[in-house]
Design a protein around this motif. Structure first.
Motif, PDB file in Angstrom:
ATOM      1  N   ASP A 167       5.943  11.794  -0.684  1.00 18.40           N
ATOM      2  CA  ASP A 167       5.085  10.374  -1.413  1.00 18.40           C
ATOM      3  C   ASP A 167       5.010   9.110  -1.997  1.00 18.40           C
ATOM      4  O   ASP A 167       6.179   9.377  -2.373  1.00 18.40           O
ATOM      5  N   GLY A 168       4.040   8.030  -2.172  1.00 16.70           N
ATOM      6  CA  GLY A 168       3.980   7.378  -3.017  1.00 16.70           C
ATOM      7  C   GLY A 168       5.191   6.021  -1.980  1.00 16.70           C
ATOM      8  O   GLY A 168       6.020   5.349  -3.245  1.00 16.70           O
ATOM      9  N   LEU A 169       5.674   5.969  -1.223  1.00 13.43           N
ATOM     10  CA  LEU A 169       6.544   5.004  -0.326  1.00 13.43           C
ATOM     11  C   LEU A 169       5.306   4.004   0.030  1.00 13.43           C
ATOM     12  O   LEU A 169       4.364   3.340   0.663  1.00 13.43           O
ATOM     13  N   ILE A 170       6.000   2.363   0.168  1.00 15.13           N
ATOM     14  CA  ILE A 170       5.402   1.915   0.469  1.00 15.13           C
ATOM     15  C   ILE A 170       7.289   0.528   1.764  1.00 15.13           C
ATOM     16  O   ILE A 170       7.755   0.811   1.613  1.00 15.13           O
TER      17      ILE A 170
ATOM     18  N   GLU B 170       4.448  -2.602  -6.402  1.00 17.52           N
ATOM     19  CA  GLU B 170       3.053  -1.676  -6.908  1.00 17.52           C
ATOM     20  C   GLU B 170       2.109  -1.671  -6.274  1.00 17.52           C
ATOM     21  O   GLU B 170       2.157  -2.645  -5.316  1.00 17.52           O
ATOM     22  N   GLU B 171       0.813  -0.854  -6.282  1.00 13.91           N
ATOM     23  CA  GLU B 171      -0.064  -1.173  -5.304  1.00 13.91           C
ATOM     24  C   GLU B 171      -0.262  -2.748  -5.418  1.00 13.91           C
ATOM     25  O   GLU B 171      -0.907  -2.832  -6.439  1.00 13.91           O
TER      26      GLU B 171
ATOM     27  N   THR C  59       1.090  -1.574   0.376  1.00 12.08           N
ATOM     28  CA  THR C  59       0.647  -0.007  -0.083  1.00 12.08           C
ATOM     29  C   THR C  59       1.354   1.131  -0.162  1.00 12.08           C
ATOM     30  O   THR C  59       1.190   1.084   0.907  1.00 12.08           O
ATOM     31  N   LYS C  60       0.584   2.079  -0.817  1.00 14.26           N
ATOM     32  CA  LYS C  60       1.601   3.426  -0.910  1.00 14.26           C
ATOM     33  C   LYS C  60       0.570   4.613  -0.016  1.00 14.26           C
ATOM     34  O   LYS C  60      -0.147   4.560  -0.048  1.00 14.26           O
ATOM     35  N   GLN C  61       2.191   5.005   0.403  1.00 11.50           N
ATOM     36  CA  GLN C  61       1.763   5.726   1.660  1.00 11.50           C
ATOM     37  C   GLN C  61       2.316   7.247   1.478  1.00 11.50           C
ATOM     38  O   GLN C  61       3.716   7.485   0.926  1.00 11.50           O
ATOM     39  N   ALA C  62       1.383   8.520   1.957  1.00  9.09           N
ATOM     40  CA  ALA C  62       2.603   9.257   1.923  1.00  9.09           C
ATOM     41  C   ALA C  62       3.098   9.618   3.649  1.00  9.09           C
ATOM     42  O   ALA C  62       2.738   9.826   4.459  1.00  9.09           O
TER      43      ALA C  62
ATOM     44  N   TYR D 197      10.588   2.731  -2.858  1.00 12.47           N
ATOM     45  CA  TYR D 197       9.801   3.750  -3.995  1.00 12.47           C
ATOM     46  C   TYR D 197      10.302   3.629  -5.418  1.00 12.47           C
ATOM     47  O   TYR D 197       9.041   3.933  -6.088  1.00 12.47           O
ATOM     48  N   GLU D 198      10.601   1.764  -5.137  1.00 16.65           N
ATOM     49  CA  GLU D 198      10.257   1.588  -7.127  1.00 16.65           C
ATOM     50  C   GLU D 198      10.534   0.648  -7.021  1.00 16.65           C
ATOM     51  O   GLU D 198      11.355  -0.259  -6.046  1.00 16.65           O
TER      52      GLU D 198
END
Length: 408
Positions: A312-315, A359-360, A50-53, A355-356
């Motif tokens: 933003d966009g961190l798992i 995927e969600e 789940t991507k989070q800020a 960060y890379e």
């Protein structure tokens, strides 16, 4: 060719017969029984990506130092006549409190002489003003039309009047200096603080410039915290155009006591040897004289957790599942393990922030499977969201910044 002995012929015959029998048995051996080995699936736990800020905090460490530290020295000479009971190592003194007194008899006498000189100079000035008035009246009655400008000034006694004024000003300055020297016989605390060291004692003769002690303020303390250059992007450091933004810090000592602080400035220059930037965190009321709590003593070594900016966009994934080469296991649609190369922020702690590479919705293997290979079948025992991993991380170890606000 000589005849072979009968014993040698018998041995050779036995060996040859044994070889023939072994060959016959090997040729007539039964075929091995073929059995199918059932491949068991590994039972694992997974986390749904789940991507989070997320706010990325930066860890550091440093030593607590007073913001203001002063060496107390004498500005006059004389014998120490009195020492305050609070002027001891560790004594708390208030601003303006007298710490010690130097024999002031000579300076009182000097002040008396200065006051007498002021009175004499004032009297002389009044006399010169009277003489100047008489001379002015005489010059009005008996004008000297052809006298030069200098002669008229002498006739009006202007040089004598100016000299009397200068002598009065000099006497006033001497009296003012005498008062200052008399005040300097008392060494006073320049601010509220603790005495670090006392270097003189009762009856000791001190001269001008003699160190008598050291003290430091207790209103604030500071900690220099080194931050590596690759962590600076995670912080919002204060600058001249944004003075109201101070990243919050939690300081913690070896036994788990914590204190709130703020990063108030950076030193602005990278250290040439370690290539780090030092930022300065300030702690208000470190000795807890105004607020309840344990004091933060100067010289204490503390760990620091510096509040970072949101990215933003961190798992978030546990650090222990990360394998060599920044790889981890994910579960595909066929319920088998697959290698996944990822890129993560360089951080410390129990979590890694990817960060890379993910995927969600990707299912990340949380279990330790050291003997697994790509394609190994698995069965999912339990699943959770990676967002749930962040909560225990913030609740353990150092306090959250929300708790910090409530403490302040």
């Amino acid at each position: 060719m000589p005849n072979l002995p009968k014993q040698a012929i018998a041995v050779a015959s036995i060996i040859g017969l044994s070889i023939v029998v072994a060959v016959i048995l090997f040729a007539l051996r039964p075929a091995p029984e073929q059995q199918d080995v059932e491949q068991h699936s590994l039972i694992i736990d997974v986390a749904i990506a789940t991507k989070q800020a997320l706010t990325i905090n930066v860890s550091s460490q440093g030593t607590v130092q007073p913001r203001t530290e002063t060496s107390l020295v004498t500005e006059v000479s004389g014998q120490v006549m009195d020492v305050s009971p609070k002027f001891e190592n560790g004594g708390l003194v208030e601003q303006g409190e007298v710490l010690l007194r130097i024999d002031d008899r000579n300076y009182r006498a000097e002040l008396k002489r200065a006051e007498a000189a002021v009175a004499t100079a004032h009297s002389n000035l009044l006399q010169e003003k009277g003489r100047a008035a008489v001379a002015k009246e005489d010059l009005r009655k008996y004008p000297r039309r052809h006298a030069s400008k200098e002669a008229r000034a002498l006739a009006l006694r202007l040089p004598q009047l100016n000299e009397a004024k200068a002598r009065l000003n000099s006497a006033l300055a001497d009296r003012r200096q005498a008062k200052i020297n008399l005040d300097r016989t008392q060494i006073k605390a320049p601010y509220r603080g603790l005495i670090k060291m006392r270097q003189v004692d009762l009856g000791q003769f001190v001269s001008t410039g003699t160190p008598v002690g050291q003290m430091f303020s207790v209103d604030t303390a500071e900690v220099r915290l080194p931050v590596p250059t690759d962590r600076l992007a995670y912080l919002e450091l204060p600058n001249n155009s944004q003075d109201d933004t101070y990243p919050r810090v939690i300081l913690e000592n070896d036994i788990g006591d914590r204190w709130p602080a703020e990063v108030v400035r950076s030193e602005g220059v990278l250290d040439e040897r370690s290539r780090v930037l030092f930022v300065v965190a300030r702690v208000n009321d470190p000795y807890r004289l105004e607020n309840p709590g344990k004091p933060l003593l100067n010289g204490s070594f503390v760990k620091a957790d510096i509040e970072g900016r949101k990215i933003d966009g961190l798992i978030a994934v546990p650090r222990h599942i990360l394998r060599t080469g920044n790889q981890l296991w994910v579960v595909d649609d066929k319920q088998t393990l697959r290698n996944r190369d990822i890129k993560a922020l360089r951080t410390e702690g129990k979590l890694v922030y990817v960060y890379e590479g993910l995927e969600e919705g990707d299912r990340i293997c949380l279990s330790s499977v050291p003997s697994a290979i790509s394609g190994t079948p698995v069965k999912v025992n339990s699943s959770m969201s990676t967002a749930e991993l962040v909560k225990p991380q913030s609740e353990s170890g150092m306090a959250t910044f929300t708790e910090l606000s409530s403490v302040q």
